[in-house]
Scaffold this motif. Structure first.
Motif, PDB file in Angstrom:
ATOM      1  N   LYS A  85       0.833  -1.201   0.000  1.00  0.00           N
ATOM      2  CA  LYS A  85       0.000   0.000   0.000  1.00  0.00           C
ATOM      3  C   LYS A  85       0.864   1.246   0.000  1.00  0.00           C
ATOM      4  CE  LYS A  85      -3.781  -2.168   2.536  1.00  0.00           C
ATOM      5  NZ  LYS A  85      -4.698  -2.024   3.673  1.00  0.00           N
ATOM      6  N   LYS A  86       0.230   2.357  -0.366  1.00  0.00           N
ATOM      7  CA  LYS A  86       0.895   3.661  -0.309  1.00  0.00           C
ATOM      8  C   LYS A  86       0.154   4.511   0.709  1.00  0.00           C
ATOM      9  CE  LYS A  86       2.853   4.339  -4.882  1.00  0.00           C
ATOM     10  NZ  LYS A  86       2.847   5.214  -6.061  1.00  0.00           N
ATOM     11  N   ASN A  87       0.924   5.256   1.506  1.00  0.00           N
ATOM     12  CA  ASN A  87       0.284   6.180   2.434  1.00  0.00           C
ATOM     13  C   ASN A  87       0.123   7.536   1.749  1.00  0.00           C
ATOM     14  OD1 ASN A  87       2.786   7.461   2.555  1.00  0.00           O
ATOM     15  ND2 ASN A  87       3.287   6.655   4.577  1.00  0.00           N
ATOM     16  N   ARG A  88      -0.287   8.525   2.508  1.00  0.00           N
ATOM     17  CA  ARG A  88      -0.524   9.864   1.932  1.00  0.00           C
ATOM     18  C   ARG A  88       0.738  10.504   1.375  1.00  0.00           C
ATOM     19  NH1 ARG A  88      -4.436  12.347   6.617  1.00  0.00           N
ATOM     20  NH2 ARG A  88      -5.741  10.505   6.763  1.00  0.00           N
ATOM     21  N   LYS A  89       1.886  10.088   1.884  1.00  0.00           N
ATOM     22  CA  LYS A  89       3.168  10.641   1.416  1.00  0.00           C
ATOM     23  C   LYS A  89       3.748   9.843   0.255  1.00  0.00           C
ATOM     24  CE  LYS A  89       4.452  12.243   6.029  1.00  0.00           C
ATOM     25  NZ  LYS A  89       5.445  12.115   7.107  1.00  0.00           N
ATOM     26  N   ASP A  90       2.970   8.924  -0.314  1.00  0.00           N
ATOM     27  CA  ASP A  90       3.391   8.043  -1.415  1.00  0.00           C
ATOM     28  C   ASP A  90       4.488   7.060  -1.006  1.00  0.00           C
ATOM     29  OD1 ASP A  90       1.689   8.304  -3.490  1.00  0.00           O
ATOM     30  OD2 ASP A  90       2.992   9.541  -4.740  1.00  0.00           O
ATOM     31  N   GLU A  91       4.614   6.775   0.287  1.00  0.00           N
ATOM     32  CA  GLU A  91       5.576   5.791   0.763  1.00  0.00           C
ATOM     33  C   GLU A  91       4.876   4.433   0.802  1.00  0.00           C
ATOM     34  OE1 GLU A  91       7.962   8.739   3.819  1.00  0.00           O
ATOM     35  OE2 GLU A  91       6.178   7.676   4.514  1.00  0.00           O
ATOM     36  N   MET A  92       5.562   3.401   0.338  1.00  0.00           N
ATOM     37  CA  MET A  92       4.971   2.070   0.307  1.00  0.00           C
ATOM     38  C   MET A  92       5.290   1.295   1.584  1.00  0.00           C
ATOM     39  SD  MET A  92       5.240   0.727  -3.590  1.00  0.00           S
ATOM     40  CE  MET A  92       6.795   1.421  -4.103  1.00  0.00           C
ATOM     41  N   PHE A  93       4.362   0.434   1.968  1.00  0.00           N
ATOM     42  CA  PHE A  93       4.557  -0.464   3.105  1.00  0.00           C
ATOM     43  C   PHE A  93       3.776  -1.740   2.831  1.00  0.00           C
ATOM     44  CE2 PHE A  93       0.865   2.094   4.034  1.00  0.00           C
ATOM     45  CZ  PHE A  93      -0.037   1.238   4.626  1.00  0.00           C
ATOM     46  N   LEU A  94       4.065  -2.768   3.608  1.00  0.00           N
ATOM     47  CA  LEU A  94       3.458  -4.080   3.422  1.00  0.00           C
ATOM     48  C   LEU A  94       2.451  -4.342   4.535  1.00  0.00           C
ATOM     49  CD1 LEU A  94       3.392  -6.954   2.117  1.00  0.00           C
ATOM     50  CD2 LEU A  94       5.316  -7.525   3.598  1.00  0.00           C
ATOM     51  N   THR A  95       1.276  -4.808   4.162  1.00  0.00           N
ATOM     52  CA  THR A  95       0.286  -5.255   5.122  1.00  0.00           C
ATOM     53  C   THR A  95       0.113  -6.752   4.932  1.00  0.00           C
ATOM     54  OG1 THR A  95      -0.901  -3.157   4.976  1.00  0.00           O
ATOM     55  CG2 THR A  95      -2.082  -4.991   5.936  1.00  0.00           C
ATOM     56  N   ILE A  96       0.324  -7.520   6.002  1.00  0.00           N
ATOM     57  CA  ILE A  96       0.134  -8.966   5.966  1.00  0.00           C
ATOM     58  C   ILE A  96      -1.124  -9.254   6.773  1.00  0.00           C
ATOM     59  CG2 ILE A  96       1.095 -11.221   6.553  1.00  0.00           C
ATOM     60  CD1 ILE A  96       3.887  -9.830   6.529  1.00  0.00           C
ATOM     61  N   THR A  97      -2.110  -9.881   6.134  1.00  0.00           N
ATOM     62  CA  THR A  97      -3.360 -10.205   6.804  1.00  0.00           C
ATOM     63  C   THR A  97      -3.567 -11.714   6.784  1.00  0.00           C
ATOM     64  OG1 THR A  97      -4.317  -8.131   6.019  1.00  0.00           O
ATOM     65  CG2 THR A  97      -5.856  -9.777   6.872  1.00  0.00           C
ATOM     66  N   GLU A  98      -3.804 -12.277   7.963  1.00  0.00           N
ATOM     67  CA  GLU A  98      -4.177 -13.685   8.060  1.00  0.00           C
ATOM     68  C   GLU A  98      -5.682 -13.717   8.236  1.00  0.00           C
ATOM     69  OE1 GLU A  98      -3.563 -17.415  11.115  1.00  0.00           O
ATOM     70  OE2 GLU A  98      -3.968 -15.411  11.865  1.00  0.00           O
ATOM     71  N   SER A  99      -6.370 -14.476   7.399  1.00  0.00           N
ATOM     72  CA  SER A  99      -7.813 -14.623   7.492  1.00  0.00           C
ATOM     73  C   SER A  99      -8.120 -16.104   7.679  1.00  0.00           C
ATOM     74  CB  SER A  99      -8.480 -14.100   6.227  1.00  0.00           C
ATOM     75  OG  SER A  99      -9.874 -14.235   6.304  1.00  0.00           O
ATOM     76  N   LYS A 100      -8.823 -16.416   8.762  1.00  0.00           N
ATOM     77  CA  LYS A 100      -9.156 -17.803   9.078  1.00  0.00           C
ATOM     78  C   LYS A 100     -10.669 -17.949   9.133  1.00  0.00           C
ATOM     79  CE  LYS A 100      -8.427 -21.405  12.509  1.00  0.00           C
ATOM     80  NZ  LYS A 100      -7.882 -21.735  13.821  1.00  0.00           N
ATOM     81  N   LYS A 101     -11.174 -18.938   8.406  1.00  0.00           N
ATOM     82  CA  LYS A 101     -12.611 -19.199   8.371  1.00  0.00           C
ATOM     83  C   LYS A 101     -13.023 -19.930   9.652  1.00  0.00           C
ATOM     84  CE  LYS A 101     -16.037 -21.274   5.298  1.00  0.00           C
ATOM     85  NZ  LYS A 101     -16.203 -22.005   4.039  1.00  0.00           N
ATOM     86  N   ILE A 102     -14.034 -19.382  10.331  1.00  0.00           N
ATOM     87  CA  ILE A 102     -14.552 -19.964  11.561  1.00  0.00           C
ATOM     88  C   ILE A 102     -16.032 -20.306  11.327  1.00  0.00           C
ATOM     89  CG2 ILE A 102     -14.983 -19.610  14.029  1.00  0.00           C
ATOM     90  CD1 ILE A 102     -12.032 -19.425  13.406  1.00  0.00           C
ATOM     91  N   VAL A 103     -16.391 -21.584  11.488  1.00  0.00           N
ATOM     92  CA  VAL A 103     -17.781 -22.021  11.336  1.00  0.00           C
ATOM     93  C   VAL A 103     -18.317 -22.339  12.724  1.00  0.00           C
ATOM     94  CG1 VAL A 103     -19.334 -23.711  10.299  1.00  0.00           C
ATOM     95  CG2 VAL A 103     -17.290 -22.980   9.056  1.00  0.00           C
ATOM     96  N   MET A 104     -19.408 -21.677  13.088  1.00  0.00           N
ATOM     97  CA  MET A 104     -20.031 -21.897  14.401  1.00  0.00           C
ATOM     98  C   MET A 104     -21.386 -22.548  14.185  1.00  0.00           C
ATOM     99  SD  MET A 104     -19.060 -18.221  16.004  1.00  0.00           S
ATOM    100  CE  MET A 104     -18.926 -18.566  17.737  1.00  0.00           C
ATOM    101  N   GLY A 105     -21.648 -23.604  14.922  1.00  0.00           N
ATOM    102  CA  GLY A 105     -22.915 -24.306  14.800  1.00  0.00           C
ATOM    103  C   GLY A 105     -22.865 -25.354  13.707  1.00  0.00           C
ATOM    104  N   GLU A 106     -24.004 -26.010  13.514  1.00  0.00           N
ATOM    105  CA  GLU A 106     -24.077 -27.076  12.514  1.00  0.00           C
ATOM    106  C   GLU A 106     -25.313 -26.913  11.655  1.00  0.00           C
ATOM    107  OE1 GLU A 106     -23.727 -30.994  14.159  1.00  0.00           O
ATOM    108  OE2 GLU A 106     -22.126 -30.396  15.518  1.00  0.00           O
ATOM    109  N   GLY A 107     -25.251 -27.459  10.460  1.00  0.00           N
ATOM    110  CA  GLY A 107     -26.407 -27.466   9.551  1.00  0.00           C
ATOM    111  C   GLY A 107     -26.826 -26.072   9.137  1.00  0.00           C
TER     112      GLY A 107
END
Length: 139
Positions: A39-61
């Motif tokens: 991504k770029k911030n307002r000053k046009d400087e780049m940085f890295l964002t690492i996002t972990e997304s984990k699927k969580i299922v609650m309940g059944e059926g």
């Protein structure tokens, strides 16, 4: 307290709009997906964002609900080399310990040690690459 959280979400949402994604890579790993966003911030400087997304299922059926648990890390350019060095050392440690657990035979351990020496001779640092950062991460 709910009102404060709503204000926080609005502020966070407006800040995220200010950050332009210029490159994105997703890595699927079992129940998790890792998003690597430049991504770029307002000053046009780049940085890295690492996002972990984990699927969580609650309940059944039919009563089951699907949610996603997300965790983010923001990594700034001035920290890339230190982070990469630490990550490589940590992964190396894990690989070394795992190999010792799987291969109790001394001769096999010596072969693995020799292979590591050859790999280290071929490694380059990010500064050798003219500033390009390359991550080779196995999950």
């Amino acid at each position: 307290m709910i009102r404060c959280m709503e204000d926080f979400k609005k502020k966070a949402g407006s800040e995220m709009m200010d950050k332009e994604i210029v490159f994105s890579k997703s890595v699927k790993a079992g129940k998790r997906i890792y998003y690597l966003d430049v991504k770029k911030n307002r000053k046009d400087e780049m940085f890295l964002t690492i996002t972990e997304s984990k699927k969580i299922v609650m309940g059944e059926g039919e009563a089951s609900q699907v949610n996603f648990e997300k965790h983010k890390i923001f990594l700034y350019q001035e920290d890339f080399d230190k982070f990469l060095d630490g990550l490589n050392q940590t992964i190396g440690y894990i690989n070394e310990k795992q190999e010792l657990q799987h291969y109790g035979d001394t001769a096999v351990e010596e072969d693995k040690s020799a292979e590591k020496s050859e790999v280290k001779a071929d490694e380059t640092t990010s500064s050798d690459l003219g500033g390009d950062i390359k991550l080779d991460i196995d999950f």
